[in-house]
Write an enzyme that holds these catalytic residues in place. Structure first.
Site, PDB file in Angstrom:
ATOM      1  N   THR A   1      49.856  36.312  44.802  1.00 43.49           N
ATOM      2  CA  THR A   1      51.315  36.353  44.642  1.00 43.49           C
ATOM      3  C   THR A   1      51.970  37.097  45.804  1.00 43.49           C
ATOM      4  O   THR A   1      52.989  36.664  46.344  1.00 43.49           O
ATOM      5  CB  THR A   1      51.661  37.095  43.329  1.00 43.49           C
ATOM      6  OG1 THR A   1      50.972  36.454  42.267  1.00 43.49           O
ATOM      7  CG2 THR A   1      53.147  37.116  43.058  1.00 43.49           C
TER       8      THR A   1
ATOM      9  N   ASP B   1      42.406  43.329  37.341  1.00 44.38           N
ATOM     10  CA  ASP B   1      41.249  43.560  38.224  1.00 44.38           C
ATOM     11  C   ASP B   1      41.380  44.829  39.076  1.00 44.38           C
ATOM     12  O   ASP B   1      40.387  45.304  39.636  1.00 44.38           O
ATOM     13  CB  ASP B   1      41.060  42.361  39.167  1.00 44.38           C
ATOM     14  CG  ASP B   1      40.948  41.038  38.425  1.00 44.38           C
ATOM     15  OD1 ASP B   1      40.575  41.056  37.243  1.00 44.38           O
ATOM     16  OD2 ASP B   1      41.252  39.992  39.032  1.00 44.38           O
TER      17      ASP B   1
HETATM   18  O1  F6P Z   1      42.566  37.940  38.011  1.00 41.60           O
HETATM   19  C1  F6P Z   1      42.689  38.143  36.643  1.00 41.60           C
HETATM   20  C2  F6P Z   1      41.639  37.385  35.896  1.00 41.60           C
HETATM   21  O2  F6P Z   1      41.780  37.676  34.523  1.00 41.60           O
HETATM   22  C3  F6P Z   1      40.220  37.624  36.380  1.00 41.60           C
HETATM   23  O3  F6P Z   1      39.707  38.847  35.936  1.00 41.60           O
HETATM   24  C4  F6P Z   1      39.525  36.372  35.890  1.00 41.60           C
HETATM   25  O4  F6P Z   1      38.406  36.044  36.664  1.00 41.60           O
HETATM   26  C5  F6P Z   1      40.582  35.339  36.061  1.00 41.60           C
HETATM   27  O5  F6P Z   1      41.819  36.001  36.060  1.00 41.60           O
HETATM   28  C6  F6P Z   1      40.584  34.269  35.022  1.00 41.60           C
HETATM   29  O6  F6P Z   1      41.540  33.344  35.420  1.00 41.60           O
HETATM   30  P1  F6P Z   1      42.076  32.154  34.524  1.00 41.60           P
HETATM   31  O7  F6P Z   1      43.217  32.690  33.707  1.00 41.60           O
HETATM   32  O8  F6P Z   1      42.559  31.188  35.534  1.00 41.60           O
HETATM   33  O9  F6P Z   1      40.958  31.662  33.684  1.00 41.60           O
END
Ligand code: F6P
Length: 381
Positions: free
Chosen positions: A121, A143
């Site tokens: 972002t 994260d």
């Molecule tokens: O970046 C945040 C996060 O929750 C990560 O920890 C995880 O790998 C990813 O997003 C999961 O993404 P999505 O919502 O696209 O499944």
């Protein structure tokens, strides 16, 4: 003079989005600045979908401090500099639609856009800033891997959820003499795994920054067995990998070349199976998943989000655009988006947590690593 601002939330949701939105609106109202939510992140900027935000009796921004999710939605993988367009004949094309978004910003009269999001972002925010848009970023992600800040909003809640899971896994693991593995999120950074392991009293924490040797982990568990402890609790970051091995992935998405398409996950189950074979103790994996992102923010995240939101509006009033609110040496501060995005210099280039991005990983001299080692948490090395 700032008169009208837009707020957009982008990327995976976290607890605290709404607390930031509320703080921006409240601070803005004190200075007679009008606020709009841009619906579904950068997509709303393209489609001109805006929602007035106020704290009036029936306003959208009241009663949202404790609410999970984002009242203005969020978008994942919408990079307007490399945007997925499905044409009438069903074929997919990637286009730079940023000029259209800029035209919309001018037409509606936004004096500043607040971008609540992580690395990807803020990469787009920097690219818009380079093209003359007044942008101020607020660092979000469970994260905790945004460069130049000590903490992102949403992270503390994720750690708390993981800690609670570990407390629960402890009692069931102890009762049945099992190894309980907990797979947590975090992408290519081990912050959630490491901090929750300390908070939740885990015996092992495997993080992407320290490739593991499964035999070392089994040794640690066997040593516990020798001391009469017939159960162990292991935290594994989704991005953890063995020495000389690769990260485990669930699959690859097809969202184009401008985003990170890797869907991480699955390492917890592998670790549980390997440890069962190596130790003879029955093992079970739990993948915590989206529990880490949903629901009400902790007190810490409510306060951090409020500080970030108020600071972002202050920066706008001072005309300090092209910046990101940060915590530096424990204090609320700001840095330029250029510094945050770092070596990811090409406009429209890959966003998100990829090798080209500038994410903040766990360093070996960090207090959390030292503390974990001091109290005997095995880090797989
Ligand atoms: O970046 C945040 C996060 O929750 C990560 O920890 C995880 O790998 C990813 O997003 C999961 O993404 P999505 O919502 O696209 O499944």
């Amino acid at each position: 003079m700032i008169k009208k601002v837009g707020i957009l939330a982008s990327g995976g949701d976290v607890s605290g989005f709404n607390a930031v939105i509320r703080a921006i609106v409240k601070t803005a109202e004190n200075h007679d600045v009008e606020c709009y939510g841009i619906v579904d992140g950068y997509n709303g900027l393209l489609k001109k979908e805006y929602e007035k935000l106020t704290t009036a009796a029936n306003g959208e921004a009241i009663g949202i401090l404790a609410k999970g999710g984002s009242i203005i939605g969020s978008s994942i993988n919408s990079n307007l500099f490399n945007y997925k367009v499905v044409k009438e004949d069903g074929t997919v094309e990637y286009q730079d639609v940023s000029d259209k978004a800029i035209q919309n910003i001018k037409e509606f009269g936004f004096d500043c856009i607040f971008t609540l999001g992580g690395d990807g972002t803020q990469k787009s925010a920097r690219d818009f800033s380079t093209k003359g848009v007044n942008v101020i970023g607020v660092p979000k992600t469970i994260d905790n891997d945004v460069a130049c800040t000590e903490i992102t909003f949403g992270y503390n809640t994720a750690v708390s959820v993981a800690m609670e899971a570990l407390d629960r896994l402890h009692t069931t693991g102890e009762t049945h003499h099992r190894i309980m593995v907990l797979e947590v999120m975090g992408r290519y950074a081990g912050w959630i795994a490491l901090e929750s392991a300390i908070a939740g009293g885990a015996d092992v924490a495997l993080i992407p920054e320290i490739p593991y040797d499964i035999h070392r982990v089994a040794e640690k568990i066997k040593n516990r067995q020798k001391r009469g402890k017939n159960f162990s609790v292991v935290v594994v970051a989704e991005g953890a990998k063995p020495i000389n091995g690769e990260i485990t992935v669930m699959g690859t998405r097809n969202n184009g070349t401008g985003v990170d398409n890797t869907h991480l996950g699955g390492i917890g189950q592998i670790i549980a199976q390997q440890l069962e074979e190596l130790t003879g103790l029955e093992s079970r994996n739990t993948t915590l998943g989206y529990m880490q992102r949903g629901g009400t923010p902790t007190a810490f995240d409510r306060v951090l989000s409020t500080k970030y939101g108020a600071k972002a509006m202050e920066l706008a009033l001072e005309g300090k655009f092209g910046t990101l609110t940060v915590i530096k040496n424990g204090k609320l501060d700001s840095v330029s988006l250029e510094e945050v995005v770092g070596k990811n210099t090409k406009i429209g280039a890959v966003s998100g947590n990829t090798q080209e991005s500038n994410i903040r990983k766990v360093t070996m001299d960090h207090d959390l690593v030292k503390t974990a080692r001091d109290i005997g948490i095995n880090l797989g090395d």
